[in-house]
Motif scaffolding. Structure first.
Motif, PDB file in Angstrom:
ATOM      1  N   ALA A 165      -6.421   9.409   1.335  1.00 42.52           N
ATOM      2  CA  ALA A 165      -5.823   8.942   0.087  1.00 42.52           C
ATOM      3  C   ALA A 165      -5.071  10.062  -0.623  1.00 42.52           C
ATOM      4  O   ALA A 165      -4.072   9.819  -1.314  1.00 42.52           O
ATOM      5  CB  ALA A 165      -6.901   8.356  -0.830  1.00 42.52           C
ATOM      6  N   ALA A 166      -5.539  11.281  -0.450  1.00 38.00           N
ATOM      7  CA  ALA A 166      -4.857  12.419  -1.075  1.00 38.00           C
ATOM      8  C   ALA A 166      -3.472  12.631  -0.494  1.00 38.00           C
ATOM      9  O   ALA A 166      -2.619  13.274  -1.120  1.00 38.00           O
ATOM     10  CB  ALA A 166      -5.699  13.684  -0.893  1.00 38.00           C
ATOM     11  N   HIS A 167      -3.229  12.091   0.703  1.00 32.70           N
ATOM     12  CA  HIS A 167      -1.926  12.240   1.371  1.00 32.70           C
ATOM     13  C   HIS A 167      -1.129  10.932   1.347  1.00 32.70           C
ATOM     14  O   HIS A 167      -0.166  10.791   2.103  1.00 32.70           O
ATOM     15  CB  HIS A 167      -2.126  12.669   2.825  1.00 32.70           C
ATOM     16  N   SER A 168      -1.530   9.974   0.513  1.00 26.45           N
ATOM     17  CA  SER A 168      -0.935   8.646   0.563  1.00 26.45           C
ATOM     18  C   SER A 168      -0.355   8.239  -0.790  1.00 26.45           C
ATOM     19  O   SER A 168      -0.646   8.844  -1.817  1.00 26.45           O
ATOM     20  CB  SER A 168      -1.983   7.616   1.014  1.00 26.45           C
ATOM     21  N   ASP A 169       0.454   7.208  -0.743  1.00 29.28           N
ATOM     22  CA  ASP A 169       1.071   6.659  -1.952  1.00 29.28           C
ATOM     23  C   ASP A 169       0.433   5.347  -2.383  1.00 29.28           C
ATOM     24  O   ASP A 169       0.377   5.039  -3.574  1.00 29.28           O
ATOM     25  CB  ASP A 169       2.570   6.429  -1.708  1.00 29.28           C
ATOM     26  N   VAL A 170      -0.021   4.564  -1.410  1.00 29.34           N
ATOM     27  CA  VAL A 170      -0.568   3.238  -1.688  1.00 29.34           C
ATOM     28  C   VAL A 170      -1.803   3.038  -0.823  1.00 29.34           C
ATOM     29  O   VAL A 170      -1.830   3.454   0.343  1.00 29.34           O
ATOM     30  CB  VAL A 170       0.463   2.121  -1.380  1.00 29.34           C
ATOM     31  N   LEU A 171      -2.826   2.410  -1.391  1.00 23.47           N
ATOM     32  CA  LEU A 171      -3.974   1.956  -0.607  1.00 23.47           C
ATOM     33  C   LEU A 171      -4.123   0.461  -0.842  1.00 23.47           C
ATOM     34  O   LEU A 171      -4.202   0.014  -1.992  1.00 23.47           O
ATOM     35  CB  LEU A 171      -5.252   2.696  -0.994  1.00 23.47           C
ATOM     36  N   VAL A 172      -4.159  -0.318   0.249  1.00 22.42           N
ATOM     37  CA  VAL A 172      -4.277  -1.770   0.179  1.00 22.42           C
ATOM     38  C   VAL A 172      -5.653  -2.183   0.686  1.00 22.42           C
ATOM     39  O   VAL A 172      -6.083  -1.729   1.756  1.00 22.42           O
ATOM     40  CB  VAL A 172      -3.185  -2.458   1.033  1.00 22.42           C
ATOM     41  N   GLU A 173      -6.331  -3.048  -0.063  1.00 24.60           N
ATOM     42  CA  GLU A 173      -7.633  -3.557   0.392  1.00 24.60           C
ATOM     43  C   GLU A 173      -7.788  -5.011  -0.029  1.00 24.60           C
ATOM     44  O   GLU A 173      -7.194  -5.448  -1.018  1.00 24.60           O
ATOM     45  CB  GLU A 173      -8.772  -2.701  -0.177  1.00 24.60           C
ATOM     46  N   ASN A 174      -8.592  -5.767   0.731  1.00 23.08           N
ATOM     47  CA  ASN A 174      -8.866  -7.150   0.344  1.00 23.08           C
ATOM     48  C   ASN A 174     -10.338  -7.510   0.526  1.00 23.08           C
ATOM     49  O   ASN A 174     -10.687  -8.574   1.007  1.00 23.08           O
ATOM     50  CB  ASN A 174      -7.956  -8.141   1.081  1.00 23.08           C
ATOM     51  N   PHE A 175     -11.207  -6.575   0.098  1.00 22.83           N
ATOM     52  CA  PHE A 175     -12.633  -6.841   0.064  1.00 22.83           C
ATOM     53  C   PHE A 175     -12.998  -7.541  -1.245  1.00 22.83           C
ATOM     54  O   PHE A 175     -12.199  -7.602  -2.178  1.00 22.83           O
ATOM     55  CB  PHE A 175     -13.424  -5.527   0.166  1.00 22.83           C
ATOM     56  N   ARG A 176     -14.221  -8.034  -1.329  1.00 21.58           N
ATOM     57  CA  ARG A 176     -14.684  -8.609  -2.591  1.00 21.58           C
ATOM     58  C   ARG A 176     -14.710  -7.524  -3.668  1.00 21.58           C
ATOM     59  O   ARG A 176     -14.985  -6.355  -3.375  1.00 21.58           O
ATOM     60  CB  ARG A 176     -16.097  -9.173  -2.436  1.00 21.58           C
ATOM     61  N   PRO A 177     -14.440  -7.887  -4.925  1.00 22.50           N
ATOM     62  CA  PRO A 177     -14.522  -6.895  -5.996  1.00 22.50           C
ATOM     63  C   PRO A 177     -15.872  -6.191  -5.996  1.00 22.50           C
ATOM     64  O   PRO A 177     -16.914  -6.815  -5.822  1.00 22.50           O
ATOM     65  CB  PRO A 177     -14.326  -7.741  -7.263  1.00 22.50           C
ATOM     66  N   GLY A 178     -15.833  -4.882  -6.181  1.00 26.29           N
ATOM     67  CA  GLY A 178     -17.041  -4.078  -6.204  1.00 26.29           C
ATOM     68  C   GLY A 178     -17.368  -3.417  -4.891  1.00 26.29           C
ATOM     69  O   GLY A 178     -18.165  -2.464  -4.851  1.00 26.29           O
TER      70      GLY A 178
END
Length: 402
Positions: free
Chosen positions: A92-105
């Protein structure tokens, strides 16, 4: 055959970590990758994304995976292991965007919430795709696309009125949520140019569907009108329907505007129909939809489809066949615009799929690669990007972390 590996595109130079699976999150990643982003897909070391196995297959290979994972790199990582979580924070320190689709939390339980990610990269954009959003009383529920379609309104209004609600034949809700998520990611990146900071993009499936529902809400709340299933027509819009032809084919004609309806009447050899008070205005045609459809249908049924379409096109009337995949692959317009692109699959040969949309004149996107093998880029990402040597990678692999 397209073998162009040039990245290009307006998102060239941006890196996206994709932690999601199935369709909603990965479709967001696909769209970002189409326009040049370096999409690093993080998958479970054991089985990877279920889309590798779901859907129709050929010779044991998924026909969906090469599409939804195109333009992506695959690395394996056990997100439930603290060492895997640390790898994600480092990426993440080397990225611009992180995409996820897990349940909240879920990310928060893995110590990968926005607070932890922003601590290592304040400019990171966290894109979260869920059924119901990150808050509200339903946020914790399991949410699939079909449920979001029902809650957002499209299921109730789709199908014939004398049948139960229907579906569209594709995962519409998931793809819409992924599309809005990609739009939100780009908006957040633009805002970062102004503020220097990232933010959270919250894309809920039911809200993505709701966004397409036109005036459904004010029609109910102000006018007391509830939209119902109406089959192949829209109430008040005529003529705009599927009509028979002499050779058994069915064609769509959309001639509900005043000027277009006049052209249709001329093409039918019945110009006086446009002056008839029952059909002269848009409202009048809508009020007499069924009888107008019968008149148009009687005319179309007397002519073969090819001749009929040529005649309508020459008259400036919007009309067309209902395409199947076979029609698309054989159509001259599809070919002229390269709407279908083919890349070489290692086992299946020429692999066709839809090309990138929309088209940009100066910095277009492109399809550079098919969905990769599981963990195909572990060395490139963990080795060259994070600096893990071969011994470290082998140890993590042996212990099920990657």
């Amino acid at each position: 055959m397209n073998n162009d590996n040039t990245v290009g595109g307006p998102l060239s130079g941006k890196r996206v970590l994709e932690l999601g699976s199935l369709i909603a999150g990965p479709f967001c990643g696909q769209l970002l990758g189409d326009f040049g982003a370096d999409v690093v897909k993080i998958e479970d070391p054991g089985n990877g994304d279920p889309m590798r196995r779901w859907g129709n297959q050929a010779d044991g290979f998924s026909l969906t995976w090469p599409v939804i994972a195109r333009n992506k790199r695959s690395v394996t990582c056990n997100l439930r292991d603290p060492r895997g979580q640390e790898l994600v924070r480092r990426l993440a320190a080397h990225s611009d965007v992180l995409v996820e689709n897990f349940r909240p939390g879920t990310l928060e339980r893995w110590n990968l919430g926005y607070a932890e990610l922003a601590a290592v990269n304040p400019g990171l954009v966290l894109v979260r795709v869920t059924g119901y959003g990150q808050d509200g009383p339903y946020a914790g529920r399991a949410g699939f696309g079909s449920i979001g379609e029902a809650m957002g309104g499209v299921r109730y209004t789709t199908g014939d009125p004398d049948h139960p609600p229907s579906r569209t034949g594709i995962s519409l809700g998931d793809s819409l949520a992924g599309m809005f998520a990609a739009f939100g990611a780009v908006m957040a990146l633009l805002d970062r140019e102004r503020t220097g900071r990232g933010q959270v993009v919250d894309s809920a499936i039911y809200e993505a569907v709701l966004a397409l529902m036109e005036a459904l809400i004010p029609e109910w709340e102000i006018a007391g009108h509830r939209r119902e299933r109406t089959g192949s027509v829209l109430p008040g819009v005529a003529p705009s329907n599927v009509y028979p032809t002499a050779d058994g084919a069915e064609i769509l004609i959309a001639a509900n505007g005043d000027a277009v309806f006049t052209r249709l009447c001329d093409a039918m050899g019945n110009p006086g129909l446009a002056a008839n008070p029952r059909y002269r205005t848009h409202r009048a045609r809508g009020d007499n939809l069924a009888e107008l459809d019968r008149i148009v249908g009687q005319w179309t049924a007397s002519r073969p489809s090819a001749d009929l379409l040529d005649h309508l096109h020459a008259a400036g009337v919007p009309a067309g066949r209902i395409y199947t995949a076979a029609d698309m692959t054989e159509d001259a317009h599809f070919r002229a615009r390269d709407a279908i692109v083919r890349l070489l699959h290692p086992r299946l040969g020429a692999f066709p799929m839809q090309n990138v949309a929309p088209r940009l004149s100066a910095s277009p996107g492109n399809v550079r690669s098919l969905g990769p093998e599981l963990g195909a880029h572990n060395e490139a990402v963990y080795g060259r990007l994070l600096g893990l040597d071969a011994a470290d990678r082998e140890k993590l692999a042996a212990e099920g972390v990657i």
